[in-house]
Design an enzyme around this catalytic site. Structure first.
Site, short mmCIF file in Angstrom:
data_model
loop_
_atom_site.label_atom_id
_atom_site.label_comp_id
_atom_site.label_asym_id
_atom_site.label_seq_id
_atom_site.Cartn_x
_atom_site.Cartn_y
_atom_site.Cartn_z
N ASP A 1 0.88 -1.17 0.00
CA ASP A 1 0.00 0.00 0.00
C ASP A 1 0.92 1.21 0.00
OD1 ASP A 1 -1.62 2.16 0.57
OD2 ASP A 1 -2.37 1.38 2.49
N LYS B 1 2.70 11.14 -3.40
CA LYS B 1 1.66 10.45 -4.17
C LYS B 1 0.75 11.43 -4.90
CE LYS B 1 -1.86 6.86 -3.43
NZ LYS B 1 -2.37 5.93 -2.40
N GLU C 1 -7.30 0.37 -4.47
CA GLU C 1 -7.30 0.27 -3.01
C GLU C 1 -8.62 -0.29 -2.46
OE1 GLU C 1 -6.05 4.20 -1.84
OE2 GLU C 1 -4.08 3.88 -2.74
N ASP D 1 -12.83 5.51 2.77
CA ASP D 1 -11.40 5.58 3.07
C ASP D 1 -11.01 7.01 3.47
OD1 ASP D 1 -8.65 5.63 3.12
OD2 ASP D 1 -8.37 4.53 1.24
P1 ADP Z 1 -3.00 7.39 3.81
O1 ADP Z 1 -3.89 6.33 3.24
O2 ADP Z 1 -3.37 8.77 3.36
O3 ADP Z 1 -1.56 7.11 3.63
P2 ADP Z 1 -3.55 6.41 6.51
O4 ADP Z 1 -4.65 5.50 6.19
O5 ADP Z 1 -2.29 5.81 6.99
O6 ADP Z 1 -3.27 7.46 5.38
O7 ADP Z 1 -4.11 7.42 7.63
C1 ADP Z 1 -3.29 8.35 8.24
C2 ADP Z 1 -4.12 9.20 9.15
O8 ADP Z 1 -4.75 8.40 10.15
C3 ADP Z 1 -3.33 10.26 9.86
O9 ADP Z 1 -3.99 11.51 9.81
C4 ADP Z 1 -3.30 9.73 11.29
O10 ADP Z 1 -3.19 10.77 12.23
C5 ADP Z 1 -4.64 9.06 11.39
N1 ADP Z 1 -4.72 8.12 12.50
C6 ADP Z 1 -3.90 7.10 12.77
N2 ADP Z 1 -4.27 6.48 13.91
C7 ADP Z 1 -5.38 7.12 14.37
C8 ADP Z 1 -6.25 6.97 15.52
N3 ADP Z 1 -6.03 6.04 16.41
N4 ADP Z 1 -7.27 7.82 15.63
C9 ADP Z 1 -7.50 8.79 14.72
N5 ADP Z 1 -6.72 8.98 13.66
C10 ADP Z 1 -5.66 8.17 13.47
MG MG Z 2 -4.58 4.81 2.22
#
Ligand code: ADP
Ligand code: MG
Length: 626
Positions: A34, A97, A197, A219
């Site tokens: 991912d 990205k 995704e 998402d």
């Molecule tokens: P992307 O797909 O854009 O790479 P992710 O799915 O990894 O992103 O999500 C990242 C986001 O999730 C960040 O803003 C992070 O702060 C948030 N995040 C991670 N853990 C938690 C949590 N326990 N509660 C709320 N938000 C969270």
């Molecule tokens: Mg993602």
């Protein structure tokens, strides 16, 4: 047979790194990646189950998608790079990205978003990023993230890996998908498949194995929101609609907390707000608060001797408007898919930000259905990618392979025109058919030439093969009914079948090299088709006019021959003159002249055809044979 001949020899593949003097095994495992805007991760199937890989000294499976260029331009990726984000923003690249497959023009309105230099060498060309006097393409930078992930899994497996499946958002266009593939290649990975995704997330939940259903994948990541509505039928995933906001995500939750604290605290002086270090601290604390509040009622902290706190209730209130905008987008996606809320069978939660309980609550409320959230929302896409990889490796036989055709497939029709039967980006497996007929009286053979490409004329596309449908019983032109079927099976192998249905004559060919084009060739062909669209269209129109004119001339001659007794002298003469006029322009290069001559002939002969028909009917009524 000699015994020893039957023994299977297990040959371990190894590779030797001359520089380091290390010997490494090579693994046949296909990994799932991912490659996220905020975080990236790698997963594989371990003892039958998908698992995301943690770093050596790290408990975390997530690798922040951040690249930092250090003192001697050495590259650091992940958590350590994230720490440099505030200190050295111009040398720390995040959200790469967002730049994949984009030109500067695409990004003009978001210029302020990036803390680093996005270069506009040529507004039409793909962007570059300038770091310490060097230029990097987003592909190269993404490759750095992929290399980090590759390293991670190689340490875990203690073997080298070469094959991967990488996920991209469902809305990614061809250029963006291609860029992602190229990044994989640069990182030393053979990208066997690019998977959407939401499809990967559904696979992780085992969706599509048993029954047909419609799934909404919600998402909410760090900086982007995507909603995809998928229909799964016979193991084929079709994206019915996607919608989203490329600048809406968990970062907005953090910002809302910061704003809340700043508004509430009288102790923050003006100069502190501009203080880099303070800003970094408050940002990190806000994110910590957000995560903590996902399962606690209250969060408190101290930054620069100032106390800050926030309750879950307060947090919910400040993020409600942000969540509401995602719900509005969900409504749009449903509308685009032509579906009512109640027609959605499952709602899948993806992205770290769906861990906030308020998000789950609101989404459940909107769809009026429990959401799927058992799997780790920030790992679920990678886990699905690992499953897809395992399917590709042939380890999961009960699931069909999912893919799309990279270029259109079709056959050559009269005049060298490409007649597309399976359009580009069709899902695989796939089948489609079309009816054709002959253009010459008494034609007994028909050549079927199969091409791949986007151009209107087959000469500009790539020929995949041809065969001759033989033994069609002689019939007047236009009478035989020839059905041509294209079937692409789950392995991407194309079969073309031709059959004359009146006589039952059939012929079939199998084409194995459907993906025989290199990616460069494929990209070039797509580019050419865009560049030449206009001239192709003109050529196509001229050829079509010529083909039609020739048919009309043949038909007119036949008509005159058959109806000599019914038509008067003047009618015969005028028809002959107009036919000759059409014949004269048909060899030229003006489609307008041809069309005009055709119009005149058609207009003149139209009432004559009626007259002939009436006469035939009258004769038939008299009981005579026609
Ligand atoms: P992307 O797909 O854009 O790479 P992710 O799915 O990894 O992103 O999500 C990242 C986001 O999730 C960040 O803003 C992070 O702060 C948030 N995040 C991670 N853990 C938690 C949590 N326990 N509660 C709320 N938000 C969270
Ligand atoms: Mg993602």
């Amino acid at each position: 047979m000699n015994d020893y001949l039957c023994k299977k020899i297990e040959m371990a593949k190894i590779s030797i790194n001359l520089k380091e003097g290390t010997v490494k095994k090579q693994s046949d495992i296909i990994i799932g990646i991912d490659l996220g805007t905020t975080n990236s991760l790698v997963a594989y199937i371990k003892e039958g189950n998908p698992v995301a890989v943690k770093g050596k000294n790290n408990k975390n499976t997530l690798v922040p998608s951040i690249i930092h260029f250090g003192k001697e331009n050495q590259i650091i990726v992940g958590e350590s790079a994230k720490e440099m984000l505030v200190q050295e923003p111009e040398k720390t690249i995040y959200s790469v990205k967002r730049l994949m497959g984009k030109s500067f023009n695409d990004l003009a309105q978001f210029q302020n978003y990036f803390g680093y230099q996005v270069i506009d060498e040529d507004e039409e060309k793909l962007v570059k990023i300038k770091v310490a006097h060097k230029y990097f393409t987003p592909i190269e930078l993404s490759a750095e993230i992929l290399k980090e992930l590759k390293l991670r899994i190689e340490e875990e497996l203690n073997a080298e890996v070469f094959k991967a499946v990488i996920t991209v958002p469902a809305y990614f266009n061809d250029t963006q998908r291609q860029a992602t593939r190229d990044a994989g290649k640069l990182a030393g990975l053979n990208v066997l498949r690019i998977v959407n995704e939401p499809t990967a997330a559904s696979l992780a939940y085992g969706i599509g194995k048993e029954m047909d259903e419609v799934v909404a994948v919600y998402d909410l990541g760090g900086g982007t929101f995507d909603i995809s509505i998928l229909e799964i039928k016979d193991g084929i995933f079709e994206v019915l609609s996607t919608n989203g906001d490329t600048f809406l995500g968990g970062d907005d939750f953090d910002r809302a907390i910061i704003d809340f604290w700043i508004k509430k605290s009288s102790l923050i002086e003006e100069n502190l707000i501009d203080n880099k270090e303070f800003n970094q601290k408050i940002r990190l604390e806000a994110e910590r608060a957000k995560k903590y509040l996902s399962n606690h009622k209250q969060f408190s902290t101290t930054i620069n001797n100032i106390d800050f706190s926030i309750t879950q209730e307060e947090f919910n209130t400040i993020i409600d408007p942000i969540i509401q905008s995602t719900i509005t987008i969900c409504e749009k996606a449903l509308k685009d898919a032509n579906l009512e809320k109640k027609q959605i069978d499952k709602i899948i939660m993806v992205g770290g930000s769906t861990r906030s309980s308020r998000v789950k609550e609101k989404v459940t409320q909107f769809f009026e259905k429990e959401v799927y959230d058992k799997l780790n929302p920030d790992e679920v896409v990678a886990l699905g990618a690992a499953i897809q990889a395992d399917i590709l490796a042939g380890n999961q036989k009960d699931i069909l392979l999912l893919d799309i055709t990279p270029l259109s497939l079709g056959i050559e029709t009269i005049g060298g025109l490409m007649d597309v039967i399976i359009p580009r980006n069709s899902k695989v497996p796939s089948r489609a058919g079309r009816n054709y007929t002959t253009s010459i009286d008494g034609q007994t053979n028909l050549k079927v030439s199969i091409f791949q490409g986007e151009r209107d004329l087959v000469e500009n596309n790539r020929k995949l093969g041809e065969f001759i449908l033989k033994g069609i019983p002689p019939m007047p032109a236009g009478i035989p009914k020839i059905e041509i079927h294209f079937i692409i099976d789950a392995d991407g192998i194309l079969k073309v079948k031709a059959a004359e249905t009146r006589s039952g004559v059939e012929q079939e060919i199998e084409i194995r090299s459907q993906y025989g084009l290199s990616e460069e060739e494929m990209a070039l062909m797509l580019l050419e088709s865009i560049k030449n669209a206009e001239s192709d269209m003109n050529k196509r129109a001229l050829l079509e006019a010529k083909v039609e004119a020739k048919n009309i001339i043949l038909a007119a001659n036949k008509f005159l021959k058959q109806n000599q007794s019914i038509l008067n002298k003047e009618e015969i003469q005028q028809t002959q003159i107009l036919t000759l006029q059409l014949k004269a322009v048909v060899e030229g290069n003006s489609k307008d002249d041809i069309n005009e001559a055709m119009r005149q002939l058609n207009e003149y002969t139209h009432p004559l055809a009626h007259k002939a028909m009436d006469a035939t009917i009258a004769q038939a009524m008299k009981g005579k044979k026609i």
